[in-house]
Design a protein around this motif. Sequence first.
Motif, PDB file in Angstrom:
ATOM      1  N   VAL A  88     -10.267  -5.685  12.176  1.00  0.00           N
ATOM      2  CA  VAL A  88      -9.151  -6.066  13.041  1.00  0.00           C
ATOM      3  C   VAL A  88      -8.327  -4.854  13.484  1.00  0.00           C
ATOM      4  N   PHE A  89      -7.758  -4.145  12.525  1.00  0.00           N
ATOM      5  CA  PHE A  89      -6.816  -3.082  12.879  1.00  0.00           C
ATOM      6  C   PHE A  89      -7.478  -1.973  13.702  1.00  0.00           C
ATOM      7  N   GLU A  90      -8.612  -1.482  13.228  1.00  0.00           N
ATOM      8  CA  GLU A  90      -9.257  -0.350  13.910  1.00  0.00           C
ATOM      9  C   GLU A  90      -9.762  -0.697  15.303  1.00  0.00           C
ATOM     10  N   PRO A  91     -10.461  -1.829  15.490  1.00  0.00           N
ATOM     11  CA  PRO A  91     -10.900  -2.168  16.851  1.00  0.00           C
ATOM     12  C   PRO A  91      -9.761  -2.359  17.844  1.00  0.00           C
ATOM     13  N   LEU A  92      -8.614  -2.830  17.358  1.00  0.00           N
ATOM     14  CA  LEU A  92      -7.477  -3.056  18.236  1.00  0.00           C
ATOM     15  C   LEU A  92      -6.573  -1.828  18.365  1.00  0.00           C
ATOM     16  N   GLY A  93      -6.888  -0.762  17.659  1.00  0.00           N
ATOM     17  CA  GLY A  93      -6.075   0.446  17.727  1.00  0.00           C
ATOM     18  C   GLY A  93      -4.718   0.302  17.074  1.00  0.00           C
ATOM     19  N   MET A  94      -4.651  -0.527  16.021  1.00  0.00           N
ATOM     20  CA  MET A  94      -3.386  -0.764  15.316  1.00  0.00           C
ATOM     21  C   MET A  94      -3.196   0.331  14.264  1.00  0.00           C
ATOM     22  N   THR A  95      -2.798   1.494  14.713  1.00  0.00           N
ATOM     23  CA  THR A  95      -2.758   2.668  13.837  1.00  0.00           C
ATOM     24  C   THR A  95      -1.634   2.640  12.819  1.00  0.00           C
ATOM     25  N   THR A  96      -0.613   1.814  13.046  1.00  0.00           N
ATOM     26  CA  THR A  96       0.521   1.755  12.105  1.00  0.00           C
ATOM     27  C   THR A  96       0.349   0.666  11.057  1.00  0.00           C
ATOM     28  N   ALA A  97      -0.718  -0.128  11.142  1.00  0.00           N
ATOM     29  CA  ALA A  97      -0.893  -1.255  10.233  1.00  0.00           C
ATOM     30  C   ALA A  97      -1.143  -0.778   8.808  1.00  0.00           C
ATOM     31  N   GLY A  98      -0.507  -1.445   7.874  1.00  0.00           N
ATOM     32  CA  GLY A  98      -0.682  -1.128   6.462  1.00  0.00           C
ATOM     33  C   GLY A  98      -0.244  -2.305   5.625  1.00  0.00           C
ATOM     34  N   PHE A  99       0.005  -2.057   4.340  1.00  0.00           N
ATOM     35  CA  PHE A  99       0.296  -3.135   3.404  1.00  0.00           C
ATOM     36  C   PHE A  99       1.504  -2.772   2.547  1.00  0.00           C
ATOM     37  N   GLY A 100       2.333  -3.769   2.263  1.00  0.00           N
ATOM     38  CA  GLY A 100       3.490  -3.546   1.412  1.00  0.00           C
ATOM     39  C   GLY A 100       4.749  -3.238   2.202  1.00  0.00           C
ATOM     40  N   GLY A 101       5.828  -2.940   1.464  1.00  0.00           N
ATOM     41  CA  GLY A 101       7.115  -2.675   2.085  1.00  0.00           C
ATOM     42  C   GLY A 101       7.143  -1.369   2.841  1.00  0.00           C
ATOM     43  N   GLY A 118      22.469 -11.734   3.440  1.00  0.00           N
ATOM     44  CA  GLY A 118      22.832 -10.484   4.098  1.00  0.00           C
ATOM     45  C   GLY A 118      22.892  -9.297   3.168  1.00  0.00           C
ATOM     46  N   ARG A 119      22.708  -9.545   1.882  1.00  0.00           N
ATOM     47  CA  ARG A 119      22.761  -8.477   0.886  1.00  0.00           C
ATOM     48  C   ARG A 119      21.510  -7.597   0.983  1.00  0.00           C
ATOM     49  N   PRO A 120      21.661  -6.274   1.074  1.00  0.00           N
ATOM     50  CA  PRO A 120      20.487  -5.405   1.143  1.00  0.00           C
ATOM     51  C   PRO A 120      19.740  -5.365  -0.192  1.00  0.00           C
ATOM     52  N   ALA A 121      18.447  -5.206  -0.122  1.00  0.00           N
ATOM     53  CA  ALA A 121      17.663  -5.019  -1.334  1.00  0.00           C
ATOM     54  C   ALA A 121      18.112  -3.735  -2.026  1.00  0.00           C
ATOM     55  N   GLU A 122      17.947  -3.691  -3.339  1.00  0.00           N
ATOM     56  CA  GLU A 122      18.418  -2.525  -4.092  1.00  0.00           C
ATOM     57  C   GLU A 122      17.684  -1.261  -3.699  1.00  0.00           C
ATOM     58  N   THR A 123      16.429  -1.398  -3.313  1.00  0.00           N
ATOM     59  CA  THR A 123      15.663  -0.238  -2.871  1.00  0.00           C
ATOM     60  C   THR A 123      14.707  -0.690  -1.773  1.00  0.00           C
ATOM     61  N   ASN A 124      13.893   0.221  -1.308  1.00  0.00           N
ATOM     62  CA  ASN A 124      12.931  -0.071  -0.254  1.00  0.00           C
ATOM     63  C   ASN A 124      11.607   0.598  -0.621  1.00  0.00           C
ATOM     64  N   GLY A 125      10.681   0.627   0.291  1.00  0.00           N
ATOM     65  CA  GLY A 125       9.426   1.317   0.030  1.00  0.00           C
ATOM     66  C   GLY A 125       8.254   0.374  -0.182  1.00  0.00           C
ATOM     67  N   PRO A 126       7.060   0.932  -0.402  1.00  0.00           N
ATOM     68  CA  PRO A 126       5.826   0.148  -0.469  1.00  0.00           C
ATOM     69  C   PRO A 126       5.826  -0.971  -1.503  1.00  0.00           C
ATOM     70  N   ALA A 127       6.531  -0.781  -2.622  1.00  0.00           N
ATOM     71  CA  ALA A 127       6.497  -1.782  -3.694  1.00  0.00           C
ATOM     72  C   ALA A 127       7.442  -2.951  -3.453  1.00  0.00           C
ATOM     73  N   VAL A 128       8.315  -2.846  -2.444  1.00  0.00           N
ATOM     74  CA  VAL A 128       9.312  -3.891  -2.208  1.00  0.00           C
ATOM     75  C   VAL A 128       8.718  -4.923  -1.245  1.00  0.00           C
ATOM     76  N   ASP A 129       7.908  -5.788  -1.800  1.00  0.00           N
ATOM     77  CA  ASP A 129       7.203  -6.798  -1.009  1.00  0.00           C
ATOM     78  C   ASP A 129       6.581  -7.793  -1.980  1.00  0.00           C
ATOM     79  N   ASN A 130       5.853  -8.770  -1.446  1.00  0.00           N
ATOM     80  CA  ASN A 130       5.037  -9.608  -2.310  1.00  0.00           C
ATOM     81  C   ASN A 130       4.049  -8.735  -3.072  1.00  0.00           C
ATOM     82  N   PRO A 131       3.561  -9.167  -4.237  1.00  0.00           N
ATOM     83  CA  PRO A 131       2.593  -8.362  -4.976  1.00  0.00           C
ATOM     84  C   PRO A 131       1.306  -8.166  -4.161  1.00  0.00           C
ATOM     85  N   PRO A 132       0.621  -7.043  -4.327  1.00  0.00           N
ATOM     86  CA  PRO A 132      -0.573  -6.743  -3.529  1.00  0.00           C
ATOM     87  C   PRO A 132      -1.656  -7.815  -3.584  1.00  0.00           C
TER      88      PRO A 132
END
Length: 253
Positions: A88-101, A118-132
């Motif tokens: 999906v990603f490569e044929p469509l040229g979706m170069t920013t596609a990835g997984f996680g926060g 409206g409260r911001p999450a304590e942190t951000n980054g790849p781990a701040v998402d549903n589990p892989p």
Amino acid sequence: HVKKITVLQLLAHRSGFQANLTGGWGQISAGVPIAQQRLTVVEKVIREPLECDPGCRYLYSNLGYVVAAAMAEKSTGREWERLISTLVFEPLGMTTAGFGGLGTPGKIDKPWPHFQDGRPAETNGPAVDNPPVLAPAGTVHCSLADWAKFIGDQLKGELGQGALLRAETYRKLHTPPFGGDYGLGWLVVERPWGGGPVYTHSGSNTMNFAVVWIAPLRDLAIMAVTNQGGSRASSACDRAVGALIGWQQRRQP
């Protein structure tokens, strides 16, 4: 009963599986390869009672998509993340596609996630998402421009102009296979502004929200996103979509 579940039922939320894993997703060990984690989910879920017999009715289930991904991994020998990237990603040229926060932890270099109040999450980054392990049900991220490439492919697909699939395959994705209004990943409804059937999908990881509406008969798609989860976020995105629909109607009645 579990042995009677089909891939079509999994993708249409007609498997009878409950929404999520009993006891939560955190019980799946993150210290083993991701495909093994999904096999562990399959081993757990086949021992649990179904909410209803396969095919009985629509029951939204993240589990169903994780099980479907585990089936794809077993049959191809490749992780779902690699499969969707290659197919999906490569044929469509979706170069920013990835997984996680998104973002560098502690730095505001990407939209910072916020909870419903409206409260911001304590942190951000790849781990701040549903589990892989839950990625097939929703941990993909990409830029709006790259998401538009995917949505544009869906919009053109039934006309035989899509890049990924045959026209009849897009029609299968966009047609409820068991009646009702849910296709394969798409809610299918009639809207006057769309001139007939339109397709919509929304999703949230409780800290971000995204929604898309596709009107193939108008050659139109509208997307809205925000870095906040919950009902306030979904309502705001719905209002934004409504405003864009109104603008489009005034521009091209």
